[in-house]
Design an enzyme around this catalytic site. Structure first.
Site, short mmCIF file in Angstrom:
data_model
loop_
_atom_site.label_atom_id
_atom_site.label_comp_id
_atom_site.label_asym_id
_atom_site.label_seq_id
_atom_site.Cartn_x
_atom_site.Cartn_y
_atom_site.Cartn_z
N SER A 413 0.84 -1.20 0.00
CA SER A 413 0.00 0.00 0.00
C SER A 413 0.87 1.25 0.00
CB SER A 413 -0.91 0.00 1.22
OG SER A 413 -0.15 -0.04 2.40
N HIS A 434 -3.65 -3.49 -5.06
CA HIS A 434 -3.80 -2.96 -3.71
C HIS A 434 -5.23 -3.18 -3.22
CE1 HIS A 434 -3.85 0.72 -0.84
NE2 HIS A 434 -3.63 -0.40 -0.19
N GLU A 446 -7.18 -1.04 -6.09
CA GLU A 446 -6.32 -0.15 -6.89
C GLU A 446 -5.37 -1.04 -7.68
OE1 GLU A 446 -5.68 4.16 -4.67
OE2 GLU A 446 -4.47 2.49 -3.98
N ASN A 484 -4.71 6.46 -0.55
CA ASN A 484 -4.00 6.87 0.67
C ASN A 484 -3.27 8.20 0.51
OD1 ASN A 484 -4.89 4.74 2.19
ND2 ASN A 484 -3.12 3.43 1.75
#
Ligand code: 3H9
Length: 689
Positions: A413, A434, A446, A484
């Site tokens: 991540s 991800h 992702e 993120n």
């Protein structure tokens, strides 16, 4: 008639066929074809009954969503419906595929409905922030009663033909694949039996039975309050059904029209329509041609049987794809496999599937301690500890084991996938997948393309994502990728805000009221404050260090930013309040009153700005892909359309103005992206990109 409609006469039955791919949506030409086609059939003395049927994959799937917000043209849907309902000859809708929204509303003005068993009917307008605005809110309750109408319309469910038949929504089922013949036969039956021209608007038994029972609505509202939080459309749908129960048809229609107009011109529906198209756009990859070869994925390998690895494995087992899962120690392997089994058994206990199904899925899982066993896998996903050296070591080994053509994926991540790819001689095979935790539940994936990832590996990854029921967004390598990376902006500001004057519960309340599932501090407490925290290295430098040192490590320890009771109900903590005040004093921070408005702007605008930077750098294909990431990965409210769409609705000039103001007060955390500046200068929004 235009070329969308085609009227043929077979014996004494007129068959009006509509053909407007892909889904026969009620665009102006389709409305015109219905209006004209029915009119011609009425005028034709040979025609004694009329069948309305569609070509292609489906019956009418609703109003044309792209037309909303544009000036109306051609006959209105009401004109077309009146032509049908007032026809002096029976009109029969012949349904295959889906009769949705305006499509079902057209069918409900027909005197009868015939469907094939695979067909589905529904009023899914609520998902677009709307309500059925062509009489559906008044006609549906007249057939199925208030309770069923409430359930169908506020959930937007597609109901199967068999159930429609039971509910009286459909009058007869035709043999699969023989709809036209079945509908013509039914029309002949209507004629020979001299059946009446049934107008649903005149059928009042069901609604009269529900009259004087306001508890139907109150109970429904109460039971669904959490689900409907923040959304306007469910409540508006409920009010229309109340009107259907309590008012004459014509009055009910007036309520429906008024509320429909309010919704269709409002921001929530615009946002939800944006999400509808964004969900479809996200799969489209401009530089990966449709005919890119797909690698058949018949077996998946997963390295790491921890929470992440196990959750990822479940996705494939659920879809019937065999998985080999590798751990380094027997104990960890056993624990991982036991967790997967326990999750499945819990689902079976809740009635989601049978115990046989549990065994079937477990039977697809091969646990092993030998990485060599991954030699037959077509896709290998690494889900080990987040450390570059560890990952490179794993990939180095994989390079020797994996078969030619296998996809080598990492679930990192945070780490640089281009660097991970240097550990192998086939960097074109390396990609990021991800998953979000819990990986078997969260819909977002992702797909992270690295510099050298091949198109075939990208296309296959997107396809496999769809197969396992994920919503995938293709993004590029950058710190935090898309999701993120935006989150980091918000977290930073949230932390700063509680030092400058707000309390964690103030920040959480503002973001919760904005529509997020929870605020940043409640989220930290849920996840555990000690993720990535090291007791030995902690120097009490940050507020988090201090909380963890006091064993306030979140919900699991009964205390974090909040205090928790045994049922995990949170209350603001006086201890934390004092800690924050002391900490701020120590650092010489002059605390001030911070408004809710500032909290919201400081948490959200930097995310919008970061999204713009991501677009500038080409790390996401479209602004709407970023919206999808935040809606599916972080629960951004659909009725706000995602962070980028929200930026557009607020006005990018306003976002930029605030960023500049904050920058001058607080520094370069708020430095506006060049793209944001450019769009504002050109008077454009992300929607124009
Ligand atoms: C309404 O009816 C309001 C009325 O009550 C009031 C009126 C006054 N319009 O989903 P797919 C496009 S509101 C325009 O991939 P599937 C879609 O964008 C409407 N376009 O196929 C896509 O385009 P592209 C209520 C539409 O087989 C292509 O068609 N109805 C519409 O997986 C294929 O779609 C709904 O909410 C539309 N209505 O699923 C139903 N629908 O290829 C919305 C689709 O360029 N539609 N497109 O990406 C659906 O749920 C699904 O499309 C359906 C087919 C189940 C029909």
């Amino acid at each position: 008639m235009n070329d969308v409609g085609d009227l043929t006469v077979e014996g004494d039955i007129g068959v009006l066929t509509l053909n407007s791919p892909p889904v026969n949506a009620l665009s102006a030409p389709v409305r015109e074809a219905i209006h004209e086609g029915i009119k011609q059939a009425i005028a034709d003395d040979k025609v004694k009954a009329i069948v309305l049927i569609c070509d292609g994959r489906t019956f009418i799937a609703g109003a044309d969503i792209t037309e909303f917000g544009k000036a109306p043209s051609g006959p209105s849907l009401f004109d077309a419906q009146d032509m049908i309902e007032n026809a002096p000859k029976p009109v029969i809708a012949a349904i295959h595929g889906t009769a949705l929204g305006g499509g079902l509303e057209v069918a409900l003005t027909c005197h009868y409905r015939v469907a094939v068993p695979s067909a589905k009917c529904g009023l899914p307008e609520v998902n677009l922030g709307l309500l059925p605005g062509a009489g559906g809110t008044q006609r549906l309750p007249r057939i199925v009663g208030a309770q069923k109408a409430l359930e169908m319309m506020t959930a937007g469910t597609h109901v199967g033909a068999k159930q429609c038949l039971e509910m009286g929504l459909v009058d007869e089922l035709a043999e699969e694949g023989k709809l036209r013949d079945g509908a013509i036969a039914f029309a002949k039956k209507v004629l020979s039996e001299n059946r009446p021209l049934v107008k649903i608007r005149e059928q009042n038994d069901k609604v009269e039975a529900d009259r004087g029972k306001p508890e139907i609505f109150e109970n429904f509202r109460k039971a669904n309050a959490r689900k409907f939080r923040g959304f306007l459309a469910p409540e508006y749908n409920i009010q229309c059904i109340e009107a259907a129960v309590n008012l004459p048809f014509e009055e009910g229609i007036k309520v429906e029209q008024k509320l429909f107009r309010e919704l269709v011109t409002g921001t929530q529906s615009a946002a939800q329509r944006h999400v509808f198209f964004a969900e479809r756009q996200v799969w489209k990859l401009p530089d990966v041609p449709k005919d890119t070869p797909i690698i058949p994925v018949e077996r998946v390998g997963i390295i790491g049987a921890g929470t992440m690895g196990g959750g990822i494995a479940m996705n494939f087992l659920n879809s019937g794809i065999p998985v080999t899962i590798v751990e380094t120690k027997q104990e960890a392997l056993d624990r991982g496999v036991a967790t997967i089994r326990k999750n499945y058994e819990n689902s079976a206990k809740k009635g989601r599937f049978s115990m046989d199904e549990v065994e079937k899925r477990m039977g697809l899982l091969t646990p092993t301690l030998k990485m060599e066993d991954l030699g037959t896998a077509d896709l290998i996903i690494e889900a080990v500890f987040e450390n570059m050296d560890v990952k490179k070591d794993v990939f180095g080994k994989l390079d020797k084991i994996a078969k030619d053509g296998a996809i080598l994926a990492t679930n990192t991540s945070a780490l640089n996938i281009d660097e991970i790819a240097t550990a192998v001689k086939r960097p074109e095979a390396v990609i990021g997948l991800h998953f979000f935790s819990p990986a078997n539940v969260m819909k977002l994936l992702e797909v992270v393309r690295a510099d050298k990832t091949s198109k075939s590996v990208i296309a296959t990854s997107m396809q496999i994502a769809k197969k396992i029921g994920k919503v995938a967004a293709l993004v590029g390598v950058c710190p935090g990728f898309v999701g993120n990376r935006l989150l980091a902006q918000r977290q930073r500001e949230a932390q700063k805000l509680i030092m400058e004057g707000a309390m964690p519960w103030d920040v959480d309340r503002v973001l919760y009221d904005f529509g997020l599932p929870m605020g940043p501090f409640a989220m930290s407490d849920l996840a555990g404050l000690d993720i990535g925290w090291n007791k030995e290295k902690s120097k009490g430098e940050t507020l988090r260090d201090r909380l963890c040192e006091m064993d306030r490590r979140g919900q699991k320890t009964g205390a974090g930013y909040y205090d928790y009771d045994e049922k995990r109900n949170a209350t603001p903590s006086p201890v934390v309040e004092k800690m924050i005040l002391d900490y701020a004093a120590e650092k010489g921070i002059n605390r001030r009153q911070i408004s809710d408005e500032e909290i919201l702007e400081r948490c959200i605008y930097p995310m919008v700005n970061e999204g713009a930077k991501i677009l500038e750098e080409g790390k996401a294909i479209r602004a709407s892909d970023i919206d999808i990431v935040w809606i599916y990965g972080y629960g951004f409210p659909r009725y706000r359309g995602g962070p980028m769409f929200y930026g557009d609705t607020v006005g990018l000039d306003k976002v930029l103005g605030k960023m500049k103001e904050f920058q001058s007060q607080m520094g370069d955390d708020f430095k506006p992206s060049a793209l944001l500046e450019k769009l504002v200068a050109e008077g454009k929004g992300f929607k124009d990109l």
